[in-house]
Design a protein around this motif. Sequence first.
Motif, PDB file in Angstrom:
ATOM      1  N   TRP A 105       2.583  -1.017   4.473  1.00  0.00           N
ATOM      2  CA  TRP A 105       2.569   0.367   4.021  1.00  0.00           C
ATOM      3  C   TRP A 105       3.790   1.079   4.562  1.00  0.00           C
ATOM      4  O   TRP A 105       4.447   0.585   5.476  1.00  0.00           O
ATOM      5  CB  TRP A 105       1.283   1.083   4.442  1.00  0.00           C
ATOM      6  CG  TRP A 105       1.009   0.996   5.906  1.00  0.00           C
ATOM      7  CD1 TRP A 105       1.510   1.802   6.899  1.00  0.00           C
ATOM      8  CD2 TRP A 105       0.179   0.046   6.559  1.00  0.00           C
ATOM      9  NE1 TRP A 105       1.046   1.398   8.121  1.00  0.00           N
ATOM     10  CE2 TRP A 105       0.209   0.312   7.937  1.00  0.00           C
ATOM     11  CE3 TRP A 105      -0.595  -1.019   6.114  1.00  0.00           C
ATOM     12  CZ2 TRP A 105      -0.491  -0.434   8.856  1.00  0.00           C
ATOM     13  CZ3 TRP A 105      -1.297  -1.759   7.043  1.00  0.00           C
ATOM     14  CH2 TRP A 105      -1.238  -1.458   8.392  1.00  0.00           C
ATOM     15  N   ARG A 144      -0.075   4.000   1.700  1.00  0.00           N
ATOM     16  CA  ARG A 144      -0.302   4.657   2.982  1.00  0.00           C
ATOM     17  C   ARG A 144      -1.173   3.740   3.828  1.00  0.00           C
ATOM     18  O   ARG A 144      -1.769   2.801   3.305  1.00  0.00           O
ATOM     19  CB  ARG A 144      -0.995   5.999   2.795  1.00  0.00           C
ATOM     20  CG  ARG A 144      -2.384   5.882   2.181  1.00  0.00           C
ATOM     21  CD  ARG A 144      -3.071   7.246   2.080  1.00  0.00           C
ATOM     22  NE  ARG A 144      -4.377   7.140   1.482  1.00  0.00           N
ATOM     23  CZ  ARG A 144      -5.492   6.804   2.110  1.00  0.00           C
ATOM     24  NH1 ARG A 144      -5.469   6.519   3.402  1.00  0.00           N
ATOM     25  NH2 ARG A 144      -6.645   6.748   1.482  1.00  0.00           N
ATOM     26  N   TYR A 153      -4.441   2.413   5.667  1.00  0.00           N
ATOM     27  CA  TYR A 153      -5.883   2.530   5.428  1.00  0.00           C
ATOM     28  C   TYR A 153      -6.625   1.976   6.631  1.00  0.00           C
ATOM     29  O   TYR A 153      -6.146   1.055   7.295  1.00  0.00           O
ATOM     30  CB  TYR A 153      -6.297   1.735   4.186  1.00  0.00           C
ATOM     31  CG  TYR A 153      -5.858   2.353   2.886  1.00  0.00           C
ATOM     32  CD1 TYR A 153      -6.698   3.201   2.192  1.00  0.00           C
ATOM     33  CD2 TYR A 153      -4.605   2.092   2.357  1.00  0.00           C
ATOM     34  CE1 TYR A 153      -6.298   3.772   0.986  1.00  0.00           C
ATOM     35  CE2 TYR A 153      -4.195   2.658   1.168  1.00  0.00           C
ATOM     36  CZ  TYR A 153      -5.047   3.492   0.486  1.00  0.00           C
ATOM     37  OH  TYR A 153      -4.654   4.062  -0.698  1.00  0.00           O
ATOM     38  N   LYS A 154      -7.799   2.517   6.898  1.00  0.00           N
ATOM     39  CA  LYS A 154      -8.659   1.991   7.955  1.00  0.00           C
ATOM     40  C   LYS A 154      -9.578   0.933   7.356  1.00  0.00           C
ATOM     41  O   LYS A 154      -9.905   0.982   6.176  1.00  0.00           O
ATOM     42  CB  LYS A 154      -9.513   3.110   8.563  1.00  0.00           C
ATOM     43  CG  LYS A 154      -8.702   4.156   9.289  1.00  0.00           C
ATOM     44  CD  LYS A 154      -9.598   5.223   9.870  1.00  0.00           C
ATOM     45  CE  LYS A 154      -8.756   6.282  10.570  1.00  0.00           C
ATOM     46  NZ  LYS A 154      -9.575   7.364  11.106  1.00  0.00           N
ATOM     47  N   LEU A 199       0.831  -1.206   0.000  1.00  0.00           N
ATOM     48  CA  LEU A 199       0.000   0.000   0.000  1.00  0.00           C
ATOM     49  C   LEU A 199       0.863   1.253   0.000  1.00  0.00           C
ATOM     50  O   LEU A 199       2.034   1.217   0.375  1.00  0.00           O
ATOM     51  CB  LEU A 199      -0.904   0.008   1.235  1.00  0.00           C
ATOM     52  CG  LEU A 199      -1.773  -1.233   1.423  1.00  0.00           C
ATOM     53  CD1 LEU A 199      -2.490  -1.167   2.764  1.00  0.00           C
ATOM     54  CD2 LEU A 199      -2.757  -1.379   0.282  1.00  0.00           C
ATOM     55  N   LEU A 240      -9.366  -2.345   6.614  1.00  0.00           N
ATOM     56  CA  LEU A 240      -8.952  -3.277   5.572  1.00  0.00           C
ATOM     57  C   LEU A 240      -9.569  -4.641   5.854  1.00  0.00           C
ATOM     58  O   LEU A 240      -9.651  -5.067   7.009  1.00  0.00           O
ATOM     59  CB  LEU A 240      -7.433  -3.390   5.526  1.00  0.00           C
ATOM     60  CG  LEU A 240      -6.694  -2.149   5.059  1.00  0.00           C
ATOM     61  CD1 LEU A 240      -5.201  -2.289   5.309  1.00  0.00           C
ATOM     62  CD2 LEU A 240      -6.967  -1.899   3.588  1.00  0.00           C
TER      63      LEU A 240
END
Length: 56
Positions: free
Chosen positions: A20, A5, A7-8, A3, A10
């Motif tokens: 990330w 960055r 992420y919330k 990724l 997932l």
Amino acid sequence: MLLTRPYKNLPDVPGRVYVWPSEETPADKIDFTDPQKLRDTWALGQQDAEAYLNGG
């Protein structure tokens, strides 16, 4: 999954690992014109990969 960055929310998928950058990357998807930003981004990826492979 590599990724760009964090992420919330997932999805939890068996056999899938999300990775990330440890910090914001110097080069972003809009500006790849600065060679030093690209080198710095690559170096960050190398450092993060080594840390990940070493369990940290």
